[in-house]
Design a protein around this motif. Structure first.
Motif, mmCIF file in Angstrom:
data_model
loop_
_atom_site.group_PDB
_atom_site.id
_atom_site.type_symbol
_atom_site.label_atom_id
_atom_site.label_comp_id
_atom_site.label_asym_id
_atom_site.label_seq_id
_atom_site.Cartn_x
_atom_site.Cartn_y
_atom_site.Cartn_z
ATOM 1 N N GLY A 57 66.617 -24.310 83.388
ATOM 2 C CA GLY A 57 66.673 -24.211 81.945
ATOM 3 C C GLY A 57 65.310 -24.279 81.286
ATOM 4 N N ALA A 58 64.410 -25.123 81.823
ATOM 5 C CA ALA A 58 63.077 -25.235 81.233
ATOM 6 C C ALA A 58 62.301 -23.931 81.370
ATOM 7 C CB ALA A 58 62.309 -26.378 81.893
ATOM 8 N N ILE A 59 62.541 -23.179 82.439
ATOM 9 C CA ILE A 59 61.868 -21.894 82.619
ATOM 10 C C ILE A 59 62.421 -20.866 81.637
ATOM 11 C CG2 ILE A 59 61.386 -20.048 84.257
ATOM 12 C CD1 ILE A 59 59.945 -22.657 84.879
ATOM 13 N N SER A 60 63.740 -20.852 81.453
ATOM 14 C CA SER A 60 64.343 -19.903 80.513
ATOM 15 C C SER A 60 63.877 -20.153 79.085
ATOM 16 C CB SER A 60 65.869 -19.999 80.586
ATOM 17 O OG SER A 60 66.338 -19.687 81.889
ATOM 18 N N ASN A 61 63.634 -21.420 78.753
ATOM 19 C CA ASN A 61 63.201 -21.756 77.396
ATOM 20 C C ASN A 61 61.784 -21.282 77.091
ATOM 21 O OD1 ASN A 61 65.663 -23.013 76.967
ATOM 22 N ND2 ASN A 61 64.897 -25.041 77.528
ATOM 23 N N LEU A 78 67.028 -13.970 79.477
ATOM 24 C CA LEU A 78 66.598 -13.059 80.525
ATOM 25 C C LEU A 78 67.738 -12.124 80.904
ATOM 26 C CD1 LEU A 78 64.677 -15.594 82.781
ATOM 27 C CD2 LEU A 78 63.656 -13.841 81.322
ATOM 28 N N ALA A 79 67.404 -10.855 81.125
ATOM 29 C CA ALA A 79 68.390 -9.859 81.544
ATOM 30 C C ALA A 79 68.377 -9.796 83.066
ATOM 31 C CB ALA A 79 68.057 -8.500 80.934
ATOM 32 N N LEU A 80 69.228 -10.611 83.695
ATOM 33 C CA LEU A 80 69.264 -10.678 85.154
ATOM 34 C C LEU A 80 70.115 -9.576 85.765
ATOM 35 C CD1 LEU A 80 69.580 -14.547 85.623
ATOM 36 C CD2 LEU A 80 67.512 -13.131 85.585
ATOM 37 N N CYS A 81 70.909 -8.881 84.962
ATOM 38 C CA CYS A 81 71.712 -7.779 85.496
ATOM 39 C C CYS A 81 70.831 -6.574 85.760
ATOM 40 C CB CYS A 81 72.831 -7.414 84.520
ATOM 41 S SG CYS A 81 74.044 -8.726 84.290
ATOM 42 N N GLY A 82 71.223 -5.812 86.743
ATOM 43 C CA GLY A 82 70.407 -4.680 87.158
ATOM 44 C C GLY A 82 70.490 -3.509 86.200
ATOM 45 N N GLY A 135 58.658 -10.935 80.840
ATOM 46 C CA GLY A 135 59.687 -11.147 81.838
ATOM 47 C C GLY A 135 59.294 -12.249 82.805
ATOM 48 N N LEU A 136 60.234 -12.602 83.653
ATOM 49 C CA LEU A 136 60.058 -13.672 84.627
ATOM 50 C C LEU A 136 59.844 -13.087 86.018
ATOM 51 C CD1 LEU A 136 60.276 -16.682 85.585
ATOM 52 C CD2 LEU A 136 62.741 -16.269 85.795
ATOM 53 N N GLY A 137 58.826 -13.588 86.703
ATOM 54 C CA GLY A 137 58.608 -13.266 88.105
ATOM 55 C C GLY A 137 58.518 -14.552 88.902
ATOM 56 N N LEU A 189 54.047 -20.700 84.929
ATOM 57 C CA LEU A 189 54.864 -21.644 84.177
ATOM 58 C C LEU A 189 55.089 -22.947 84.926
ATOM 59 C CD1 LEU A 189 57.612 -19.217 82.783
ATOM 60 C CD2 LEU A 189 55.606 -20.117 81.575
ATOM 61 N N TYR A 190 55.398 -22.855 86.210
ATOM 62 C CA TYR A 190 55.754 -24.059 86.974
ATOM 63 C C TYR A 190 55.741 -23.725 88.462
ATOM 64 C CZ TYR A 190 58.331 -28.286 88.337
ATOM 65 O OH TYR A 190 58.701 -29.469 88.911
ATOM 66 N N VAL A 191 55.512 -24.764 89.267
ATOM 67 C CA VAL A 191 55.597 -24.635 90.727
ATOM 68 C C VAL A 191 56.580 -25.687 91.221
ATOM 69 C CG1 VAL A 191 54.379 -24.623 92.915
ATOM 70 C CG2 VAL A 191 53.210 -23.852 90.836
#
Length: 276
Positions: free
Chosen positions: A181-185, A191-195, A108-110, A66-68
């Motif tokens: 914010g741009a990554i979340s969009n 995103l579910a950041l809670c464990g 998901g996001l990594g 997505l982005y660096v």
């Protein structure tokens, strides 16, 4: 005969007209890297996270870069060298095993961070241009540090593995970073950041090139002006049939190819053995 050929080649080369000074970005240092990122935590979306409870396993599909994010800082006691901090953000896509023929898709996001050291030279000049005016009457004039610009070239990574891990207990929050914010969009749900008791880990392979650049002026030879040699074609003629007549007949859409491009000799040999 060889002399005649060489003389004709030299005569065909355009003659240098003048030496001109151009403003461009000069590359002072660069490096290429091949990173195998093992066990990268994947923070699923809330929709995908709700599907993990009945998942028997996961199957990898693909990963998208997505982005660096880059940050450049000078290295103390080593003049001209800079540390480049990189943060790669990935969109990981997989499918859940154990739901029958139709496997639900999860995303998901990594993220992955690394630091490299490159030479970027030194400069004490302050650069101002008409492209960057003062933002307002209350703004404060401040000179930014004369740092080189970090440029990252990377391709989408290879998603090598995606696995589901069962933990003993759920943590209140596993995220120790703030997601831009741009990554979340880039995701269809928050995103579910809670464990949770079930976590997803990915292994990816990333190819990248990083370089440090500075604005500089270079004296280069000029052969001639860059005059286009091709005329602009009319993309929207008045007659639709004229436009249709310029399109090649799609032969491949009607007749399947006899061979598949990209097959190695091993696969070709196996096919020939089956035919015999």
């Amino acid at each position: 005969m060889a002399d005649t050929i060489e003389n004709s080649v030299e005569a065909a080369e355009p003659a240098i007209q003048e030496a001109v000074c151009v403003h461009t970005e000069k590359i002072f240092d660069s490096c290429k890297d091949r990173d195998c990122i093992d066990d990268m935590r994947v923070y699923l979306t809330e929709t995908s996270h709700g599907l993990l409870s009945n998942a028997a396993g996961l199957r990898a599909r693909h990963a998208e870069l997505l982005y660096v994010d880059t940050a450049v800082q000078p290295v103390q006691f080593n003049r001209g060298f800079y540390s480049v901090d990189l943060c790669f953000y990935y969109k990981i896509t997989g499918e859940i095993v154990g739901f029958g023929p139709s496997s639900p898709i999860i995303t998901g996001l990594g993220y992955y961070t690394k630091r490299i050291l490159l030479y970027g030279s030194e400069s004490g000049a302050k650069i101002f241009s008409s492209d960057s005016p003062l933002s307002g009457a209350g703004s404060v004039c401040s000179a930014a540090a004369s740092l080189p610009v970090a440029v990252v070239e990377a391709v989408d990574p290879l998603l090598l593995d995606l696995r589901l891990v069962e933990t003993a207990e759920a943590a209140e929050s596993d995220a120790v970073f703030s997601v831009p914010g741009a990554i979340s969009n880039a995701f269809d749900s928050p995103l579910a950041l809670c464990g949770g008791t079930r976590r997803v880990y990915a292994t990816i392979g990333q190819f990248s090139i990083v370089r440090l650049e500075r604005d500089t002026q270079l004296l280069i030879p000029a052969y001639d002006y860059c005059v286009p040699s091709k005329e602009c074609a009319d993309s929207a003629p008045d007659d639709p049939c004229t436009l249709f007549s310029r399109i090649d007949f799609p032969v491949d859409e009607f007749f399947p190819p006899d061979t598949v491009s990209g097959f190695s000799e091993t696969y070709r040999g196996a096919i020939e053995d089956l035919r015999e």
